[in-house]
Design an enzyme around this catalytic site. Structure first.
Site, short mmCIF file in Angstrom:
data_model
loop_
_atom_site.label_atom_id
_atom_site.label_comp_id
_atom_site.label_asym_id
_atom_site.label_seq_id
_atom_site.Cartn_x
_atom_site.Cartn_y
_atom_site.Cartn_z
N GLU A 80 0.81 -1.22 0.00
CA GLU A 80 0.00 0.00 0.00
C GLU A 80 0.85 1.28 0.00
OE1 GLU A 80 -4.21 -0.77 1.97
OE2 GLU A 80 -2.61 -1.10 3.41
N HIS A 99 -1.09 5.39 7.64
CA HIS A 99 -2.25 4.53 7.35
C HIS A 99 -2.34 3.54 8.49
CE1 HIS A 99 -5.11 1.84 5.70
NE2 HIS A 99 -4.24 0.89 5.41
N HIS A 169 -11.91 -0.86 6.65
CA HIS A 169 -10.47 -1.07 6.54
C HIS A 169 -9.69 -0.30 7.59
CE1 HIS A 169 -6.79 -1.13 3.55
NE2 HIS A 169 -6.40 -1.17 4.82
#
Length: 241
Positions: A80, A99, A169
């Site tokens: 990612e 993230h 997520h």
């Protein structure tokens, strides 16, 4: 300060940010944090694919904004990494990205209950936290942002904000530097926990937009960031460095 020293300091602080966000239960065995390269704004620094709690200087890799690894390092990068590159492309004002999958934020990504600041420290998140849903644009996926197209789509949802949720997520945060990214990420998680504790008692009284702007600007200034950074580094086991 020489360019070499600037890079060394950026790597040191990036390692600390990984350890801090792990210690504060924001980033778990997955998730990641990056910093824009201090002397080349068209590149960024990010660990190889490794749990943040154990990231070291030697794990840090250098990437082009499209996610291409600069060196011939054969270690596996984060799938990612495109989250980071796409946000740096879209936002020249952003020099650090995180993230994470803090569990307390997930409910706000799958319901209509908004994630908005309810206490003053969370004002650093900004007023509105949008939710990015990959399904309408990309259909069924593995739920990872593992392509530049997905990264661009997520960056578009983030817009000019400091944080966004990913449906089912986790979240992303964007900030001018590593100290600010830690503050935004940590208090985003804490704010979500407070809302979840408040909802059984009634509808939360969220901060007013003016309160968010004034408190957020104050908290993201040099003195509060330095004080918080010292606290977090001590809690992560790096007091005095």
């Amino acid at each position: 300060m020489t360019d070499q020293r600037l890079v060394e300091n950026a790597i040191r602080d990036l390692v600390l940010a990984n350890r801090i966000l792990a210690r504060e239960d924001v980033i778990d065995d997955f998730g990641h944090v990056s910093v824009r390269h201090p002397t080349n704004p068209d590149r960024f620094l990010l660990s190889r694919s490794r749990s943040p709690e154990v990231v070291t200087r030697d794990d840090i890799m250098e990437f082009e904004l499209d996610g291409t690894l600069v060196s011939d390092d054969n270690r596996r990068p984060y799938a990612e990494r495109f989250i980071h590159g796409a946000i740096y492309m879209a936002r020249p004002d952003v020099n650090s990205v995180s993230h994470h999958h803090a569990r307390s934020v997930i409910p706000f990504s799958v319901t209509d209950t908004p994630l908005r600041p309810v206490f003053h420290m969370a004002s650093v998140m900004g007023t509105d936290i949008p939710v990015w849903d990959s399904q309408p644009e990309f259909g069924d996926t593995n739920m990872l942002v593992d392509s530049l197209d997905m990264g661009h789509s997520l960056a578009k949802t983030l817009g000019n904000g400091r944080a966004a949720l990913l449906r089912g997520h986790g979240a992303i945060c964007a900030a001018p530097d590593l100290k600010a990214i830690c503050m935004i990420s940590i208090y985003m998680k804490d704010n979500a926990e407070l809302i979840l504790k408040t909802l059984p008692l009634g509808e939360p009284k969220y901060l007013a937009p003016g309160e968010i702007e004034k408190a957020g600007s104050m908290l993201l200034s040099d003195m509060p960031l330095a004080r918080a950074w010292d606290y977090w580094t001590a809690r992560a086991g790096f007091s005095g460095i």
